[in-house]
Design a protein around this motif. Structure first.
Motif, PDB file in Angstrom:
ATOM      1  N   PRO A 105      23.158  16.267  24.567  1.00 23.66           N
ATOM      2  CA  PRO A 105      22.767  17.308  25.358  1.00 23.66           C
ATOM      3  C   PRO A 105      23.977  18.348  25.825  1.00 23.66           C
ATOM      4  O   PRO A 105      23.863  19.378  25.736  1.00 23.66           O
ATOM      5  CB  PRO A 105      22.358  16.485  26.739  1.00 23.66           C
ATOM      6  CG  PRO A 105      21.890  15.248  26.076  1.00 23.66           C
ATOM      7  CD  PRO A 105      22.830  14.888  24.911  1.00 23.66           C
TER       8      PRO A 105
ATOM      9  N   ARG B 207      24.170  22.456  24.971  1.00 27.63           N
ATOM     10  CA  ARG B 207      24.312  23.048  26.069  1.00 27.63           C
ATOM     11  C   ARG B 207      25.627  24.080  25.647  1.00 27.63           C
ATOM     12  O   ARG B 207      25.813  25.163  26.010  1.00 27.63           O
ATOM     13  CB  ARG B 207      24.343  22.668  27.394  1.00 27.63           C
ATOM     14  CG  ARG B 207      23.051  21.801  27.711  1.00 27.63           C
ATOM     15  CD  ARG B 207      23.045  21.266  28.993  1.00 27.63           C
ATOM     16  NE  ARG B 207      23.128  22.149  30.061  1.00 27.63           N
ATOM     17  CZ  ARG B 207      21.847  22.946  30.708  1.00 27.63           C
ATOM     18  NH1 ARG B 207      20.693  22.433  29.897  1.00 27.63           N
ATOM     19  NH2 ARG B 207      21.855  23.649  31.530  1.00 27.63           N
TER      20      ARG B 207
ATOM     21  N   TYR C 279      15.431  14.666  16.575  1.00 33.19           N
ATOM     22  CA  TYR C 279      14.851  15.512  17.796  1.00 33.19           C
ATOM     23  C   TYR C 279      13.516  15.947  17.664  1.00 33.19           C
ATOM     24  O   TYR C 279      12.893  16.444  16.787  1.00 33.19           O
ATOM     25  CB  TYR C 279      15.734  16.698  17.895  1.00 33.19           C
ATOM     26  CG  TYR C 279      17.534  16.500  17.710  1.00 33.19           C
ATOM     27  CD1 TYR C 279      17.897  15.358  17.972  1.00 33.19           C
ATOM     28  CD2 TYR C 279      18.136  17.832  17.462  1.00 33.19           C
ATOM     29  CE1 TYR C 279      19.418  15.291  18.001  1.00 33.19           C
ATOM     30  CE2 TYR C 279      19.559  17.334  17.452  1.00 33.19           C
ATOM     31  CZ  TYR C 279      20.306  16.392  17.317  1.00 33.19           C
ATOM     32  OH  TYR C 279      21.359  16.333  17.678  1.00 33.19           O
TER      33      TYR C 279
ATOM     34  N   GLN D  98      10.262  18.263  20.175  1.00 35.90           N
ATOM     35  CA  GLN D  98      10.543  19.556  21.051  1.00 35.90           C
ATOM     36  C   GLN D  98      10.868  19.152  22.627  1.00 35.90           C
ATOM     37  O   GLN D  98      11.508  19.947  23.185  1.00 35.90           O
ATOM     38  CB  GLN D  98       8.910  20.204  20.877  1.00 35.90           C
ATOM     39  CG  GLN D  98       8.339  20.791  19.900  1.00 35.90           C
ATOM     40  CD  GLN D  98       7.394  21.383  19.625  1.00 35.90           C
ATOM     41  OE1 GLN D  98       6.947  22.356  20.563  1.00 35.90           O
ATOM     42  NE2 GLN D  98       6.718  21.575  18.637  1.00 35.90           N
ATOM     43  N   ALA D  99      10.303  18.238  23.010  1.00 38.30           N
ATOM     44  CA  ALA D  99      10.841  17.844  24.356  1.00 38.30           C
ATOM     45  C   ALA D  99      12.138  17.729  24.612  1.00 38.30           C
ATOM     46  O   ALA D  99      12.786  18.084  25.566  1.00 38.30           O
ATOM     47  CB  ALA D  99       9.929  16.697  24.719  1.00 38.30           C
ATOM     48  N   THR D 100      12.930  17.060  23.626  1.00 32.79           N
ATOM     49  CA  THR D 100      14.222  16.752  23.875  1.00 32.79           C
ATOM     50  C   THR D 100      15.014  18.173  23.777  1.00 32.79           C
ATOM     51  O   THR D 100      15.974  18.537  24.543  1.00 32.79           O
ATOM     52  CB  THR D 100      14.849  16.028  22.573  1.00 32.79           C
ATOM     53  OG1 THR D 100      13.904  14.628  22.708  1.00 32.79           O
ATOM     54  CG2 THR D 100      16.193  15.665  22.589  1.00 32.79           C
TER      55      THR D 100
ATOM     56  N   ARG E 154      13.536  21.110  24.601  1.00 34.73           N
ATOM     57  CA  ARG E 154      13.461  21.995  25.843  1.00 34.73           C
ATOM     58  C   ARG E 154      14.367  21.578  27.108  1.00 34.73           C
ATOM     59  O   ARG E 154      14.913  22.449  27.646  1.00 34.73           O
ATOM     60  CB  ARG E 154      11.943  21.822  26.105  1.00 34.73           C
ATOM     61  CG  ARG E 154      10.822  22.650  25.205  1.00 34.73           C
ATOM     62  CD  ARG E 154       9.680  22.530  25.765  1.00 34.73           C
ATOM     63  NE  ARG E 154       8.568  23.164  24.857  1.00 34.73           N
ATOM     64  CZ  ARG E 154       8.677  24.603  24.776  1.00 34.73           C
ATOM     65  NH1 ARG E 154       9.246  25.465  25.470  1.00 34.73           N
ATOM     66  NH2 ARG E 154       7.608  25.184  23.952  1.00 34.73           N
ATOM     67  N   ALA E 155      14.380  20.190  26.881  1.00 37.08           N
ATOM     68  CA  ALA E 155      15.342  19.592  28.047  1.00 37.08           C
ATOM     69  C   ALA E 155      16.766  20.281  27.983  1.00 37.08           C
ATOM     70  O   ALA E 155      17.511  20.499  28.804  1.00 37.08           O
ATOM     71  CB  ALA E 155      15.295  18.128  28.045  1.00 37.08           C
ATOM     72  N   ASP E 156      17.192  19.752  26.701  1.00 38.61           N
ATOM     73  CA  ASP E 156      18.560  20.362  26.560  1.00 38.61           C
ATOM     74  C   ASP E 156      18.898  21.785  26.892  1.00 38.61           C
ATOM     75  O   ASP E 156      20.044  21.989  27.380  1.00 38.61           O
ATOM     76  CB  ASP E 156      19.000  20.036  25.112  1.00 38.61           C
ATOM     77  CG  ASP E 156      19.098  18.578  24.714  1.00 38.61           C
ATOM     78  OD1 ASP E 156      18.920  17.546  25.687  1.00 38.61           O
ATOM     79  OD2 ASP E 156      19.325  17.965  23.859  1.00 38.61           O
TER      80      ASP E 156
ATOM     81  N   GLU F 205      17.296  23.892  28.854  1.00 38.42           N
ATOM     82  CA  GLU F 205      16.659  24.411  29.995  1.00 38.42           C
ATOM     83  C   GLU F 205      17.527  25.417  30.633  1.00 38.42           C
ATOM     84  O   GLU F 205      18.474  24.905  31.093  1.00 38.42           O
ATOM     85  CB  GLU F 205      16.104  23.312  30.909  1.00 38.42           C
ATOM     86  CG  GLU F 205      15.143  23.763  31.972  1.00 38.42           C
ATOM     87  CD  GLU F 205      14.561  22.474  32.935  1.00 38.42           C
ATOM     88  OE1 GLU F 205      13.932  22.814  33.924  1.00 38.42           O
ATOM     89  OE2 GLU F 205      14.962  21.575  32.492  1.00 38.42           O
TER      90      GLU F 205
END
Length: 206
Positions: free
Chosen positions: A116, A120, A156, A158-160, A162-164, A166
């Motif tokens: 993450p 980012r 990886y 999609q949820a992973t 999207r969270a990373d 956000e």
């Protein structure tokens, strides 16, 4: 894998992952313009960074393997382009901030304790409106056995992603599916391999 392990893996006469750029990256060419400042993350032996430079972009390639970067420099010389290269641990590297028009990450896989923050950092390296182009292996890739990590937590979905990302990226594209990966030099095969990847294109929010 450690930097030493990657050095050992790349220490071969040929190019481990071939000379051709990622097909997904090439398909996103319309999002990139001559003169852009592009950061090529985990660029290895330079197949993507050198292609970007040949399109007229100013490319900074960063990778943990000194052996891979030497091969990237040789490829750049052979193709008659310039490539700035930095050897760095992506976890501890002093990432640029709001400096890049585009960031390209092709098949970079990190464990969940570091992924993450690195993702980012990639997004924050972009100028507002800058574009991130990312492709990685999806958990379904383990059914194919045609490359990528064998550890599920380093794949990886999609949820992973999207969270990373956000609050940092507006997604133009976020999808996964089966794709032709191309010949696998390290797998000693001359035919196209099929894999399951996730593909992301996002713009840096202001």
């Amino acid at each position: 894998m450690t930097q030493t392990a990657w050095d050992q893996r790349y220490d071969t006469p040929g190019y481990l992952f071939g000379l051709e750029p990622s097909a997904f990256l090439v398909a996103q060419r319309h999002r990139l313009a001559r003169g852009m400042e592009v950061l090529a993350v985990a660029d290895g032996e330079g197949r993507n960074g050198v292609w970007l430079a040949a399109q007229g972009m100013t490319v900074h390639a960063v990778d943990g393997s000194a052996v891979a970067l030497r091969k990237a420099a040789r490829l750049a010389r052979d193709r008659g382009v310039s490539l700035r290269a930095t050897r760095a641990d992506l976890v501890t590297w002093d990432w640029p901030r709001a400096a890049c028009d585009a960031v390209v990450s092709i098949f970079l896989h990190l464990p969940p304790e570091t992924r993450p923050a690195v993702n980012r950092a990639m997004a924050r390296a972009l100028k507002p409106g800058g574009v991130l182009i990312l492709e990685a292996f999806h958990p379904e890739q383990r059914r194919h056995g045609t490359g990528g990590p064998s550890v599920a937590s380093m794949l990886y979905d999609q949820a992973t992603l999207r969270a990373d990302f956000e609050g940092l990226l507006a997604f133009d594209l976020l999808e996964d599916g089966e794709v032709a990966l191309g010949p696998g030099v390290d797998l000693d095969t001359g035919h196209d391999r099929v894999g399951h990847t996730i593909r992301l294109v996002g713009e840096r929010m202001a």
